[in-house]
Design a protein around this motif. Sequence first.
Motif, PDB file in Angstrom:
ATOM      1  N   UNK A  13      -8.866   6.067   1.026  1.00  0.00           N
ATOM      2  CA  UNK A  13      -9.314   6.230  -0.363  1.00  0.00           C
ATOM      3  C   UNK A  13      -8.370   7.134  -1.163  1.00  0.00           C
ATOM      4  N   UNK A  14      -8.183   6.777  -2.422  1.00  0.00           N
ATOM      5  CA  UNK A  14      -7.376   7.553  -3.372  1.00  0.00           C
ATOM      6  C   UNK A  14      -5.945   7.792  -2.895  1.00  0.00           C
ATOM      7  N   UNK A  15      -5.396   6.839  -2.183  1.00  0.00           N
ATOM      8  CA  UNK A  15      -4.030   6.947  -1.669  1.00  0.00           C
ATOM      9  C   UNK A  15      -3.095   6.167  -2.586  1.00  0.00           C
ATOM     10  N   UNK A  16      -1.887   6.673  -2.753  1.00  0.00           N
ATOM     11  CA  UNK A  16      -0.887   5.999  -3.571  1.00  0.00           C
ATOM     12  C   UNK A  16       0.453   6.100  -2.855  1.00  0.00           C
ATOM     13  N   UNK A  17       1.202   4.993  -2.872  1.00  0.00           N
ATOM     14  CA  UNK A  17       2.502   4.993  -2.218  1.00  0.00           C
ATOM     15  C   UNK A  17       3.378   3.886  -2.769  1.00  0.00           C
ATOM     16  N   UNK A  18       4.650   3.975  -2.473  1.00  0.00           N
ATOM     17  CA  UNK A  18       5.595   2.909  -2.775  1.00  0.00           C
ATOM     18  C   UNK A  18       5.878   2.210  -1.458  1.00  0.00           C
TER      19      UNK A  18
END
Length: 156
Positions: free
Chosen positions: A52-57
């Motif tokens: 949850x609430x994770x962001x990545x490229x």
Amino acid sequence: MHFPLAIVLGFFSANLLSQNLALAAVREALRPQDTISRCVVSDPRSGHRFRPNCKEVIVRAGQRSSMSFNAEGLRDKNYSSKPAPGWTRILLVGSSRMVGPGLAESETPPRRLESHLRKSLKKLEVINASVEGYTPVQQASRLKEWISAYSPTLVV
């Protein structure tokens, strides 16, 4: 109705095996230049989920894209627990293709569907309840959770 123990155990073993294989398949299906998501975490019920609430490229098929996941670990924005009055809310449960790894969020199939449907139905939102690498058994294991979290008008 009674089922022989061997059938029951076989079903649960196959279910557990399919969950573990699905997570392994996600990792194995990645090409050498692809990145393994740091946003994928183990889940006792479905095998894996997005953090949850994770962001990545990430890199998929040589394409870099930003992926972010909401409070439920879905590749979508956060939504209220109920649709606004007069709004139609569609919960779209799909495969890895619906998640759209390698695509900008605005180009994923759920966003394109939402854009198309809004031409005739203005008060509509499509929630992307798709998880990369999930089988139908894994999708079903999380469906009740997603319905409870989002109160959709329709599940597709």
